[in-house]
Design an enzyme around this catalytic site. Structure first.
Site, PDB file in Angstrom:
ATOM      1  N   ASP A   1       0.908  -1.223  -0.055  1.00 25.25           N
ATOM      2  CA  ASP A   1       0.100   0.099  -0.140  1.00 25.25           C
ATOM      3  C   ASP A   1       1.089   1.208  -0.079  1.00 25.25           C
ATOM      4  OD1 ASP A   1      -2.186   1.323  -0.096  1.00 25.25           O
ATOM      5  OD2 ASP A   1      -2.338   1.849   2.107  1.00 25.25           O
TER       6      ASP A   1
ATOM      7  N   ARG B   1       5.718   7.802  -0.187  1.00 20.06           N
ATOM      8  CA  ARG B   1       5.124   6.784   0.855  1.00 20.06           C
ATOM      9  C   ARG B   1       5.910   5.534   1.112  1.00 20.06           C
ATOM     10  NH1 ARG B   1      -1.260   6.243   1.331  1.00 20.06           N
ATOM     11  NH2 ARG B   1      -1.511   4.440   2.445  1.00 20.06           N
TER      12      ARG B   1
END
Length: 587
Positions: free
Chosen positions: A320, A344
């Site tokens: 993710d 991220r």
């Protein structure tokens, strides 16, 4: 519901004569027009830097509250918005898809618009909204039922309202729109529901759809109501029909580089999270299992929506690690035109502005476990044993193989925007030092249902801090300093020519640091956690700073063991506005 107060005209005149409306030149020059803030990011390049230096290291201790505005009511939760300021009025969005117009001199409400959301909305990560846009005499913002709304900036009345996508399928919209050449350019949210990420351009005057650009290969774009070109090549990097529900949500919106006339949008995680289903969990030749253009930054022509270039930060993504984090246009110390993005996945990337080509990548968090580094092309060097594996053993209530990966799925940096200082040449990056237990699970797609195929638990990596604001030299990747915070950082950062770095914490502190040393120079307790984005402007010779305070967002919803560390924090909903009084500016 819209509430109009007759004092709006007086409020608009409180600083001077009413303006005719925001122009393309106003948007283009927003960073240098210091009596307004008319773009998200204080400039469409998203530098979040102000050339104002009236407020500086020597006098910031004299910054005092001017007024505070309450969003009121029981509808609070996370407040992640950046206000905009124009013609004596502040426009700010609140949770549950609301907009407020506030007199900047007095803090008095002028009007309020409530989108009146339907039952059954499916927001992934709290009922937040990250801000509005302004153009002409309209205010534009998105809603949690996946609509874009244009309001009259003087009255709050609806000018037009358009459906972006079907909220019942998991679509929503939370980002601030981007205005370029009379087009309202937006993305979509819903990556956890097997939606397809898209960028949309609407005519700012009437809301007509001009073009669309899907982020997942195999899907067809449109231009002026007709099919245009396919994104990528069908099944080049996706197996079977999985591209049809491939994710890649564009949930953070985009930036615009005027020098190259390029929109840059990030695409989120591929769907489902379970990479074993998307590439059989084994190394593949070339880019066959990369699942383009998920977890990528994509350069787009603002005129017709055609893709100019792409750069994928996490091919074969399985943790993710969305690729949506903002892309900031800047010029480095040698005069090169660059893009920077803190992903991220834990790496800080520098790209060439002309074509999106890879320049460099360096870690900006301490414990990256999923990759041992980045090669000369920008592709990560995977640590395969740190990839979640075959989900078969997770059936019948069992977890199967559990790995510990760092950073956690909420990222080394999540949505919270970093800032660039033209004064120091450094970036100021809000980051978090945390990891996760993660495992894959069986999953099949069902419209409107979560489409993850993974289980997870977030854990802190260190006892003394999770949040970490870092000053990073983009030329070398060196960390100049680090400011540690006990709770995760989840709000935006702003820099100024006065040598200040502003940001807020979940503990409610609004803080100004020295941009060269990281020393704390000033702070103010706002009463609720800060996950908003600061701005500054000048008015009648005085410099003002505003921040929205109100705890919420993804951390208390998805944070696992980390959420337990912050469950004592109070929700709220206040716009705090501070100023440096003239008589204290020289002290």
């Amino acid at each position: 519901m819209n509430r109009f107060i007759a004092t709006v005209v007086a409020g608009a005149m409180s600083v001077g004569m009413a303006h005719a409306g925001v122009t393309e030149d106003d948007l283009k020059n927003d960073q240098t027009i210091t009596d307004q803030v008319v773009t998200n990011g204080m400039g469409r390049h998203l530098q979040r830097y102000s050339p104002l230096d009236t407020l500086n290291k020597e006098n910031v201790q004299n910054l005092v509250p001017a007024w505070a505005f309450s969003f009121g009511g029981e509808k609070q939760r996370g407040q992640e918005a950046q206000p905009i300021v124009y013609d004596g009025i502040m426009y700010v969005t609140g949770s549950y898809s609301r907009v407020y117009a506030i007199d900047v001199m007095t803090g008095k409400e002028l009007w309020q618009y409530d989108a009146r959301l339907p039952e059954g909305i499916l927001p992934c990560c709290d009922v937040i909204n990250r801000g509005a846009a302004i153009y002409g005499d309209n205010i534009y913002f998105g809603t949690l039922d996946a609509r874009i709304v244009a309001l009259d900036r003087k009255t709050g009345d609806v000018v037009w309202r358009k459906k972006i996508a079907d909220y019942k399928a998991g679509y929503s919209y939370t980002a601030a729109p981007l205005i370029v050449d009379g087009k309202v350019i937006v993305g979509n949210s819903g990556g956890e529901f097997g939606i397809v990420g898209m960028v949309y351009a609407y005519d700012a005057n009437n809301g007509d759809l001009v073009w669309t650009r899907p982020m997942i290969e195999g899907h067809m774009g449109t231009y002026m109501g007709k099919e245009s070109t396919m994104t990528g090549e069908l099944n080049a990097t996706w197996p079977g029909d999985m591209w049809k529900t491939g994710g890649g949500a564009t949930w953070l919106g985009g930036s615009y580089d005027a020098d190259t006339d390029t929109l840059v949008f990030g695409a989120g995680n591929p769907a489902p999270w379970n990479s074993h289903l998307r590439n059989a969990g084994t190394p593949v030749e070339g880019n066959k299992g990369d699942n383009l253009y998920a977890a990528s930054r994509v350069g787009i022509d603002p005129e017709n929506g055609e893709i100019k270039w792409h750069f994928q930060t996490t091919p074969r993504e399985g943790w993710d690690y969305d690729g949506v984090n903002e892309v900031v246009a800047y010029t480095d110390r040698d005069g090169n035109k660059r893009f920077a993005t803190a992903d991220r996945n834990g790496f800080f990337y520098v790209l060439n502005r002309e074509d999106g080509a890879f320049v460099s990548a360096n870690p900006f968090v301490k414990d990256i476990s999923w990759a041992s580094g980045v090669d000369e092309t920008g592709r990560p060097i995977f640590v395969e044993e740190n990839r979640p594996g075959n989900p078969a053993a997770s059936s019948d209530g069992k977890k199967g193989e559990v790995i510990f990966a760092s950073p956690s799925f909420l990222g080394g940096k999540n949505w919270m925007p970093m800032a660039f200082s033209q004064k120091t040449g450094n970036f100021y990056v809000p980051s978090n030092e945390w990891g996760m237990d993660i495992w894959n699970e069986p999953i099949t797609y069902k419209k409107g249902a979560a489409y993850l195929g993974a289980g997870f638990t977030i854990k802190p990596n260190y006892e003394d801090h999770i949040g970490s604001l870092k000053a990073i030299d983009p030329d070398t990747g060196e960390w100049k300093w680090e400011y540690k915070n006990d709770a995760p950082l989840w709000g935006g950062v702003m820099t100024t020519a006065g040598g200040l770095v502003f940001f807020g914490t979940p503990e409610g502190e609004f803080i100004a640091l020295d941009d060269e040393t990281g020393e704390k120079l000033w702070s103010f307790q706002t009463g609720s956690g800060i996950v908003g984005q600061p701005i500054t402007w000048e008015m009648e010779g005085e410099q003002y700073v505003s921040i929205v305070s109100g705890w919420g967002g993804a951390v208390p919803l998805w944070g696992g063991e980390v959420a337990k560390k912050v469950n004592y924090l109070n929700q709220g909903g206040l716009v705090w506005t501070f100023k440096l009084p003239k008589q204290l500016a020289m002290k």
